[in-house]
Design a protein around this motif. Structure first.
Motif, PDB file in Angstrom:
ATOM      1  N   THR A 188       0.863  -1.188   0.000  1.00  0.00           N
ATOM      2  CA  THR A 188       0.000   0.000   0.000  1.00  0.00           C
ATOM      3  C   THR A 188       0.893   1.229   0.000  1.00  0.00           C
ATOM      4  O   THR A 188       1.841   1.304   0.788  1.00  0.00           O
ATOM      5  CB  THR A 188      -0.900   0.014   1.260  1.00  0.00           C
ATOM      6  OG1 THR A 188      -1.644  -1.210   1.301  1.00  0.00           O
ATOM      7  CG2 THR A 188      -1.842   1.195   1.245  1.00  0.00           C
ATOM      8  N   ILE A 189       0.601   2.178  -0.875  1.00  0.00           N
ATOM      9  CA  ILE A 189       1.343   3.442  -0.919  1.00  0.00           C
ATOM     10  C   ILE A 189       0.695   4.398   0.076  1.00  0.00           C
ATOM     11  O   ILE A 189      -0.531   4.569   0.090  1.00  0.00           O
ATOM     12  CB  ILE A 189       1.337   4.036  -2.343  1.00  0.00           C
ATOM     13  CG1 ILE A 189       1.944   3.049  -3.342  1.00  0.00           C
ATOM     14  CG2 ILE A 189       2.054   5.379  -2.373  1.00  0.00           C
ATOM     15  CD1 ILE A 189       3.388   2.668  -3.068  1.00  0.00           C
ATOM     16  N   TRP A 190       1.527   5.051   0.895  1.00  0.00           N
ATOM     17  CA  TRP A 190       1.055   5.982   1.911  1.00  0.00           C
ATOM     18  C   TRP A 190       1.443   7.405   1.533  1.00  0.00           C
ATOM     19  O   TRP A 190       2.228   7.631   0.614  1.00  0.00           O
ATOM     20  CB  TRP A 190       1.657   5.636   3.271  1.00  0.00           C
ATOM     21  CG  TRP A 190       1.071   4.407   3.907  1.00  0.00           C
ATOM     22  CD1 TRP A 190       0.175   3.543   3.363  1.00  0.00           C
ATOM     23  CD2 TRP A 190       1.359   3.914   5.213  1.00  0.00           C
ATOM     24  NE1 TRP A 190      -0.115   2.543   4.256  1.00  0.00           N
ATOM     25  CE2 TRP A 190       0.595   2.741   5.390  1.00  0.00           C
ATOM     26  CE3 TRP A 190       2.184   4.346   6.229  1.00  0.00           C
ATOM     27  CZ2 TRP A 190       0.629   2.003   6.571  1.00  0.00           C
ATOM     28  CZ3 TRP A 190       2.219   3.603   7.395  1.00  0.00           C
ATOM     29  CH2 TRP A 190       1.448   2.456   7.573  1.00  0.00           C
ATOM     30  N   ASN A 191       0.971   8.358   2.309  1.00  0.00           N
ATOM     31  CA  ASN A 191       1.272   9.777   2.127  1.00  0.00           C
ATOM     32  C   ASN A 191       2.771  10.027   2.341  1.00  0.00           C
ATOM     33  O   ASN A 191       3.367   9.506   3.281  1.00  0.00           O
ATOM     34  CB  ASN A 191       0.444  10.585   3.130  1.00  0.00           C
ATOM     35  CG  ASN A 191       0.553  12.053   2.949  1.00  0.00           C
ATOM     36  OD1 ASN A 191       1.629  12.591   2.726  1.00  0.00           O
ATOM     37  ND2 ASN A 191      -0.567  12.733   3.055  1.00  0.00           N
ATOM     38  N   LYS A 192       3.380  10.845   1.496  1.00  0.00           N
ATOM     39  CA  LYS A 192       4.827  11.131   1.609  1.00  0.00           C
ATOM     40  C   LYS A 192       5.179  11.919   2.868  1.00  0.00           C
ATOM     41  O   LYS A 192       6.337  11.973   3.261  1.00  0.00           O
ATOM     42  CB  LYS A 192       5.310  11.902   0.383  1.00  0.00           C
ATOM     43  CG  LYS A 192       5.380  11.058  -0.854  1.00  0.00           C
ATOM     44  CD  LYS A 192       5.940  11.847  -2.006  1.00  0.00           C
ATOM     45  CE  LYS A 192       5.967  11.000  -3.248  1.00  0.00           C
ATOM     46  NZ  LYS A 192       6.512  11.697  -4.392  1.00  0.00           N
ATOM     47  N   ASP A 193       4.208  12.541   3.508  1.00  0.00           N
ATOM     48  CA  ASP A 193       4.463  13.333   4.717  1.00  0.00           C
ATOM     49  C   ASP A 193       4.538  12.472   5.977  1.00  0.00           C
ATOM     50  O   ASP A 193       4.567  12.990   7.078  1.00  0.00           O
ATOM     51  CB  ASP A 193       3.372  14.395   4.886  1.00  0.00           C
ATOM     52  CG  ASP A 193       3.392  15.423   3.778  1.00  0.00           C
ATOM     53  OD1 ASP A 193       4.479  15.671   3.217  1.00  0.00           O
ATOM     54  OD2 ASP A 193       2.323  15.961   3.452  1.00  0.00           O
TER      55      ASP A 193
END
Length: 121
Positions: free
Chosen positions: A94-99
């Motif tokens: 799963t790709i998450w928020n870069k922050d």
């Protein structure tokens, strides 16, 4: 932190959140690893991930994954099995928020090892 994941319609398992340092403890087991994608090798169907503790992990992508879609710098969570060489065979990603704050997450991973009654196995 323990989380429930579905790997297939027939098989369900419990997975523990880990960092690079903890991988040897979980050889042959299903884990969750959060990190930043630092390398992509579509030819070998693998990516390199910098785990939340800064360690480098090679992830062997599942046949369903499309390596060319993974972008350097993306934060991801990999559910997979730890191999003897400490690489991880991906079941799901799963790709998450870069922050995302890796340092805080690494502290959570370490705390989960010290308080299994709160976080599970």
């Amino acid at each position: 932190v323990t989380a429930f994941c579905v790997m297939s319609e027939q098989e369900q398992t419990i997975s523990t959140r880990v960092n690079k340092e903890l991988l040897p403890k979980y050889t042959g087991k299903t884990i969750r690893l959060v990190g930043t994608i630092t390398g992509n090798n579509p030819g070998s169907r693998s990516i390199e991930v910098q785990a939340c503790d800064g360690g480098s992990v090679i992830v062997q992508l599942s046949p369903e994954s499309e390596p060319e879609t993974y972008v350097l710098g993306e934060v991801c969570e990999i559910i997979g099995k730890v191999n003897d060489d400490l690489s991880v065979d991906e079941y799901n990603m799963t790709i998450w928020n870069k922050d995302f704050n890796m340092a805080n997450f690494n502290e959570l991973v370490k705390l989960s090892q010290h308080f299994p009654d709160i976080f599970g196995p």
